[in-house]
Design an enzyme around this catalytic site. Structure first.
Site, PDB file in Angstrom:
ATOM      1  N   SER A 233     -28.202  22.642 -16.478  1.00  0.00           N
ATOM      2  CA  SER A 233     -28.442  21.326 -15.864  1.00  0.00           C
ATOM      3  C   SER A 233     -28.738  20.269 -16.940  1.00  0.00           C
ATOM      4  O   SER A 233     -28.359  19.105 -16.786  1.00  0.00           O
ATOM      5  CB  SER A 233     -29.562  21.386 -14.822  1.00  0.00           C
ATOM      6  OG  SER A 233     -30.810  21.544 -15.429  1.00  0.00           O
ATOM      7  N   ASN A 234     -29.402  20.665 -18.016  1.00  0.00           N
ATOM      8  CA  ASN A 234     -29.633  19.696 -19.107  1.00  0.00           C
ATOM      9  C   ASN A 234     -28.312  19.301 -19.760  1.00  0.00           C
ATOM     10  O   ASN A 234     -28.095  18.137 -20.082  1.00  0.00           O
ATOM     11  CB  ASN A 234     -30.597  20.273 -20.152  1.00  0.00           C
ATOM     12  CG  ASN A 234     -32.039  20.040 -19.756  1.00  0.00           C
ATOM     13  OD1 ASN A 234     -32.532  18.914 -19.816  1.00  0.00           O
ATOM     14  ND2 ASN A 234     -32.700  21.092 -19.311  1.00  0.00           N
TER      15      ASN A 234
ATOM     16  N   LYS B 202     -27.104  39.710 -36.365  1.00  0.00           N
ATOM     17  CA  LYS B 202     -27.245  38.322 -35.931  1.00  0.00           C
ATOM     18  C   LYS B 202     -26.536  37.317 -36.851  1.00  0.00           C
ATOM     19  O   LYS B 202     -25.984  36.326 -36.395  1.00  0.00           O
ATOM     20  CB  LYS B 202     -28.739  37.998 -35.869  1.00  0.00           C
ATOM     21  CG  LYS B 202     -29.052  36.660 -35.255  1.00  0.00           C
ATOM     22  CD  LYS B 202     -30.552  36.538 -35.052  1.00  0.00           C
ATOM     23  CE  LYS B 202     -30.858  35.249 -34.312  1.00  0.00           C
ATOM     24  NZ  LYS B 202     -32.134  35.295 -33.623  1.00  0.00           N
TER      25      LYS B 202
ATOM     26  N   MET C  79     -31.125  30.922 -24.789  1.00  0.00           N
ATOM     27  CA  MET C  79     -32.206  31.900 -24.732  1.00  0.00           C
ATOM     28  C   MET C  79     -32.249  32.828 -25.947  1.00  0.00           C
ATOM     29  O   MET C  79     -32.507  34.022 -25.811  1.00  0.00           O
ATOM     30  CB  MET C  79     -32.083  32.727 -23.445  1.00  0.00           C
ATOM     31  CG  MET C  79     -32.115  31.880 -22.193  1.00  0.00           C
ATOM     32  SD  MET C  79     -33.582  30.836 -22.087  1.00  0.00           S
ATOM     33  CE  MET C  79     -34.795  32.063 -21.657  1.00  0.00           C
ATOM     34  N   ARG C  80     -32.000  32.286 -27.121  1.00  0.00           N
ATOM     35  CA  ARG C  80     -32.065  33.072 -28.343  1.00  0.00           C
ATOM     36  C   ARG C  80     -32.837  32.312 -29.393  1.00  0.00           C
ATOM     37  O   ARG C  80     -32.769  31.082 -29.418  1.00  0.00           O
ATOM     38  CB  ARG C  80     -30.661  33.272 -28.925  1.00  0.00           C
ATOM     39  CG  ARG C  80     -30.062  34.508 -28.554  1.00  0.00           C
ATOM     40  CD  ARG C  80     -28.599  34.623 -28.788  1.00  0.00           C
ATOM     41  NE  ARG C  80     -28.143  35.459 -27.725  1.00  0.00           N
ATOM     42  CZ  ARG C  80     -28.334  36.780 -27.701  1.00  0.00           C
ATOM     43  NH1 ARG C  80     -28.856  37.402 -28.721  1.00  0.00           N
ATOM     44  NH2 ARG C  80     -27.954  37.475 -26.659  1.00  0.00           N
TER      45      ARG C  80
ATOM     46  N   HIS D 247     -37.976  21.712 -24.289  1.00  0.00           N
ATOM     47  CA  HIS D 247     -38.900  22.738 -23.808  1.00  0.00           C
ATOM     48  C   HIS D 247     -39.690  22.177 -22.625  1.00  0.00           C
ATOM     49  O   HIS D 247     -40.181  21.050 -22.700  1.00  0.00           O
ATOM     50  CB  HIS D 247     -39.839  23.158 -24.949  1.00  0.00           C
ATOM     51  CG  HIS D 247     -40.736  24.285 -24.555  1.00  0.00           C
ATOM     52  ND1 HIS D 247     -40.286  25.591 -24.498  1.00  0.00           N
ATOM     53  CD2 HIS D 247     -42.030  24.303 -24.154  1.00  0.00           C
ATOM     54  CE1 HIS D 247     -41.288  26.366 -24.088  1.00  0.00           C
ATOM     55  NE2 HIS D 247     -42.357  25.607 -23.868  1.00  0.00           N
TER      56      HIS D 247
END
Ligand code: GRF
Length: 216
Positions: free
Chosen positions: A27-28, A79, A104-105, A123
């Site tokens: 949504s952002n 990573k 989400m990382r 945030h």
């Protein structure tokens, strides 16, 4: 004049090139996208990247005909390899600013070093209170009377980087965590685009922990 691989008219003001990194609903991202379509916008979204193949935000990006990529952290290990792929996509799209929008990382060294001072995040709390996951729940359970949201630069910590802007939101007596989250989200959608605009107006200067916003 030949700039960044494309011919631009000297009269035309080139827009800031934004990448969105997301993992979910987006949504952002959508709020930023709609701001970017306004006449006065000084930025455009040039690429959307997700670590989740089925992220709703990625689907929406495709519906908007934006460049949209899924990069698999499971296939690209460790990573650094995963982040190198992301950097490759960012570079290919001449990205100026990376906006994390429900990504989400934890951003690793590879990406952070490549785009140092050019990665921002939103945030859903007034940092430094309630960093990490479920910020709204944390604030609600703590019984705060005021919460809000924060846009900040990314550093090596979790939600610890220099704060660009914050907006407050009242916590009402009869709120549920869900209602509070919705109220915060509404403000998130406003401040994220504002922070991006400030970045491309070259008005943000990081001095130590502080972000100084210069007056026009
Ligand atoms: C937002 O609350 C944002 O503050 C946090 O993750 C959530 C993402 O929501 N980092 P959405 O995917 O932008 O709807």
């Amino acid at each position: 004049m030949f700039v960044r691989g494309k011919i631009i008219n000297r009269q035309m003001k080139e827009k800031g090139r934004v990448a969105i990194l997301l993992s979910g609903r987006g949504s952002n991202f959508e709020a930023i996208y709609h701001s970017s379509l306004k006449n006065e916008a000084n930025f455009e979204i040039v690429v959307v990247i997700s670590d989740k193949k089925k992220a709703r935000g990625l689907e929406r990006a495709r519906e908007f005909n934006l460049n949209a990529f899924f990069v698999s952290p499971k296939k690209l290990k460790p990573k650094e390899v995963y982040e190198r792929k992301i950097i490759e996509i960012l570079n290919e799209h001449y990205v100026d600013l990376v906006c994390l929008a429900g990504y989400m990382r934890i951003v690793g060294e590879e990406l952070l070093n490549a785009y140092n001072g050019r990665i921002i995040n939103i945030h859903p709390s007034l940092l430094p209170s309630f960093p990490g996951l479920h910020a709204q729940q944390q604030a609600f359970d703590h019984g705060v009377k005021v919460s809000g949201c924060t846009v900040h630069f990314i550093d090596f910590g979790v939600d610890t980087g220099p704060i660009i802007i914050q907006e407050t939101v009242e916590v009402k007596e009869d709120d549920t965590e869900e209602i509070l989250s919705q109220r915060i989200l509404k403000e998130e959608h406003k401040i994220y685009s504002r922070a991006i605009s400030l970045f491309f107006e070259n008005r943000l200067k990081i001095i130590g922990r502080k972000v100084i916003i210069s007056v026009l």
